[in-house]
Design an enzyme around this catalytic site. Sequence first.
Site, PDB file in Angstrom:
ATOM      1  N   PRO A  68      39.214  29.911  45.991  1.00 14.66           N
ATOM      2  CA  PRO A  68      39.280  29.352  44.549  1.00 14.66           C
ATOM      3  C   PRO A  68      40.448  30.651  44.275  1.00 14.66           C
ATOM      4  CG  PRO A  68      37.610  30.919  44.951  1.00 14.66           C
ATOM      5  CD  PRO A  68      37.348  30.821  46.412  1.00 14.66           C
ATOM      6  N   ASP A  69      40.897  30.046  43.443  1.00 18.08           N
ATOM      7  CA  ASP A  69      42.166  30.476  42.528  1.00 18.08           C
ATOM      8  C   ASP A  69      41.437  31.270  41.284  1.00 18.08           C
ATOM      9  OD1 ASP A  69      44.225  31.182  40.890  1.00 18.08           O
ATOM     10  OD2 ASP A  69      46.007  29.778  41.649  1.00 18.08           O
ATOM     11  N   ILE A  70      40.819  32.616  40.678  1.00 21.28           N
ATOM     12  CA  ILE A  70      40.359  32.692  40.039  1.00 21.28           C
ATOM     13  C   ILE A  70      41.039  32.832  38.639  1.00 21.28           C
ATOM     14  CG2 ILE A  70      39.323  34.701  38.506  1.00 21.28           C
ATOM     15  CD1 ILE A  70      39.206  36.001  42.225  1.00 21.28           C
ATOM     16  N   LYS A 119      29.506  42.250  65.729  1.00 19.18           N
ATOM     17  CA  LYS A 119      30.615  42.414  66.052  1.00 19.18           C
ATOM     18  C   LYS A 119      31.402  41.976  67.171  1.00 19.18           C
ATOM     19  CE  LYS A 119      33.399  46.622  67.646  1.00 19.18           C
ATOM     20  NZ  LYS A 119      33.766  47.928  68.391  1.00 19.18           N
ATOM     21  N   LYS A 177      49.781  27.850  37.507  1.00 17.20           N
ATOM     22  CA  LYS A 177      48.958  28.481  36.576  1.00 17.20           C
ATOM     23  C   LYS A 177      48.525  28.427  35.632  1.00 17.20           C
ATOM     24  CE  LYS A 177      47.993  31.637  40.522  1.00 17.20           C
ATOM     25  NZ  LYS A 177      47.372  31.960  41.445  1.00 17.20           N
ATOM     26  N   ASN A 191      44.432  43.229  51.640  1.00 14.04           N
ATOM     27  CA  ASN A 191      45.959  44.125  51.382  1.00 14.04           C
ATOM     28  C   ASN A 191      46.054  45.748  50.764  1.00 14.04           C
ATOM     29  OD1 ASN A 191      45.690  43.664  48.407  1.00 14.04           O
ATOM     30  ND2 ASN A 191      45.305  42.071  48.775  1.00 14.04           N
ATOM     31  N   LYS A 223      55.301  29.413  38.668  1.00 19.52           N
ATOM     32  CA  LYS A 223      53.930  30.375  38.858  1.00 19.52           C
ATOM     33  C   LYS A 223      52.835  30.556  37.354  1.00 19.52           C
ATOM     34  CE  LYS A 223      52.983  33.139  42.167  1.00 19.52           C
ATOM     35  NZ  LYS A 223      52.757  34.339  43.412  1.00 19.52           N
TER      36      LYS A 223
HETATM   37  N1  CTP Z   1      45.113  35.121  41.383  1.00 20.35           N
HETATM   38  C1  CTP Z   1      43.737  34.936  41.010  1.00 20.35           C
HETATM   39  N2  CTP Z   1      43.181  34.226  42.501  1.00 20.35           N
HETATM   40  C2  CTP Z   1      43.741  33.602  43.950  1.00 20.35           C
HETATM   41  C3  CTP Z   1      44.948  34.150  43.836  1.00 20.35           C
HETATM   42  C4  CTP Z   1      45.650  34.587  42.628  1.00 20.35           C
HETATM   43  O1  CTP Z   1      43.376  34.963  40.657  1.00 20.35           O
HETATM   44  N3  CTP Z   1      43.113  33.169  44.710  1.00 20.35           N
HETATM   45  C5  CTP Z   1      45.787  35.833  40.649  1.00 20.35           C
HETATM   46  C6  CTP Z   1      46.471  37.154  40.471  1.00 20.35           C
HETATM   47  O2  CTP Z   1      45.413  37.799  40.476  1.00 20.35           O
HETATM   48  C7  CTP Z   1      47.794  36.880  40.200  1.00 20.35           C
HETATM   49  C8  CTP Z   1      47.715  35.501  39.667  1.00 20.35           C
HETATM   50  O3  CTP Z   1      46.808  34.945  40.656  1.00 20.35           O
HETATM   51  O4  CTP Z   1      47.081  37.095  38.434  1.00 20.35           O
HETATM   52  C9  CTP Z   1      49.218  35.377  40.381  1.00 20.35           C
HETATM   53  O5  CTP Z   1      48.904  36.099  42.626  1.00 20.35           O
HETATM   54  P1  CTP Z   1      49.786  35.845  44.053  1.00 20.35           P
HETATM   55  O6  CTP Z   1      49.436  35.771  44.485  1.00 20.35           O
HETATM   56  O7  CTP Z   1      51.171  35.495  43.635  1.00 20.35           O
HETATM   57  O8  CTP Z   1      49.145  33.998  43.201  1.00 20.35           O
HETATM   58  P2  CTP Z   1      49.657  32.933  44.365  1.00 20.35           P
HETATM   59  O9  CTP Z   1      48.554  32.149  43.862  1.00 20.35           O
HETATM   60  O10 CTP Z   1      48.434  33.875  45.422  1.00 20.35           O
HETATM   61  O11 CTP Z   1      50.806  32.588  45.121  1.00 20.35           O
HETATM   62  P3  CTP Z   1      51.627  32.780  46.008  1.00 20.35           P
HETATM   63  O12 CTP Z   1      51.869  32.236  46.966  1.00 20.35           O
HETATM   64  O13 CTP Z   1      52.710  33.613  45.685  1.00 20.35           O
HETATM   65  O14 CTP Z   1      51.253  33.881  47.229  1.00 20.35           O
END
Ligand code: CTP
Length: 404
Positions: free
Chosen positions: A309-311, A291, A345, A212, A341
């Site tokens: 994973p959502d860190i 490739k 979280k 991104n 959000k």
């Molecule tokens: N984040 C994270 N791990 C992920 C996705 C997000 O740690 N897999 C953290 C980002 O570093 C940031 C926060 O979560 O601090 C919000 O990130 P964002 O991309 O806006 O949230 P998402 O949960 O991905 O929500 P969206 O559906 O809007 O993409």
Amino acid sequence: MATAELTGKHLVLGMSGGIACYKIAELTRLLTKADATVQVVMTEAATQFITPVTMQALSGRPVYTSQWDARVPNNMAHIDLSREADAIVIAPASTDFLAKLAHGMADDLLATLCVARDCPLLVVPAMNRQMWQNPATQRNVAQLRADGIEVLGPDSGPQACGEVGDGRMLEAAATYEAIASFFQPKILAGRRVLLTAGPTFEPLDPVRGITNRSSGKMGFALARAAQQAGADVHLIAGPVALETPWGVIREDVQTAQQMHDAVMRAVPDYDVFIGVAAVADWRVDHISDHKIKKTAERAIPAFNFVENPDILAAVAKLPHPPYCVGFAAESGDLDVHGEEKRVRKNVPLLIGNLGPLTFGLDDNEVVLFEASGATKLPRADKRTLAGALIAEIAKRLPDTSLIR
Ligand code: CTP
């Protein structure tokens, strides 16, 4: 470096003799660009390496080299020059000059200025590696530290003499960073801050991937501001083209899974976690080991995605989580999504970008979402904003975070 972090600061920049004098031309430019006033004082030896004319042109002020200079009306250059100073910075600080300082000698203008000062003294050593390792130099440096003098560097690497080792002067930019850091209030002293920054890169095959537009600038600016505020800082960065901030420990990763694993390994040692990275939400379930080629039938490849994973959420879920701060880049309805959000979280503070997405830009405007409501901060460049955000985070840290 267009921030005003040194605005109004008056520095005496003392140069002793050494080939690193060439770096001081650039350092002077960086300091004056940051709105500091720079009064250059040179030893006789320094003038053998670079001329006072060059230093006068760069600093915009007359350069002093002798205690007998008749330009100071009361003939007290050794007193007057440091009276309005916020600090004296000796760069380069030669072996000989460090020895003089350690023994309180006052046999030229610069040494006398240092003895007669009532402001902090910072020294930036520059010498050959044998001179640096010499027990007498090490004794002198230990004495200077014991006397409360800040020793910045030295660096390690190739030297003008052709040898390699410790003793090189810090580069001009690193010296600037160390000086700027010295002046910031230490509101995070004793705290340990872990951050993520930049994008992640999710490979499809050995040459392609999904990423991104995050530049990492905001996360790096926050890491720098936290370091300047006195914290121990560990920055886990996705692929970005940015210099590591001065004094920050950096770990590079590529994928969201690697970032997650690196964070989970490090986090037990930290009081604060700031998730600034734009972590990819999905990766392909199977990365091709070759490739992917166009086929004769020109079939367009299809990929199956799985969730990363959502860190931030994982850190916030730990039994004894650090103080967690999230970031949210939204393309609309920040008021709704920001607070939603934050709650989803389970973090005490979430910082939302206001207005259009600011990936790669230098300016930013943010809103702080927390249980008590939302607060908008004024638009600013990312460095200034980072300082303001670190101040906001520092205010909110529970005292108990050190004894998790
Ligand atoms: N984040 C994270 N791990 C992920 C996705 C997000 O740690 N897999 C953290 C980002 O570093 C940031 C926060 O979560 O601090 C919000 O990130 P964002 O991309 O806006 O949230 P998402 O949960 O991905 O929500 P969206 O559906 O809007 O993409």
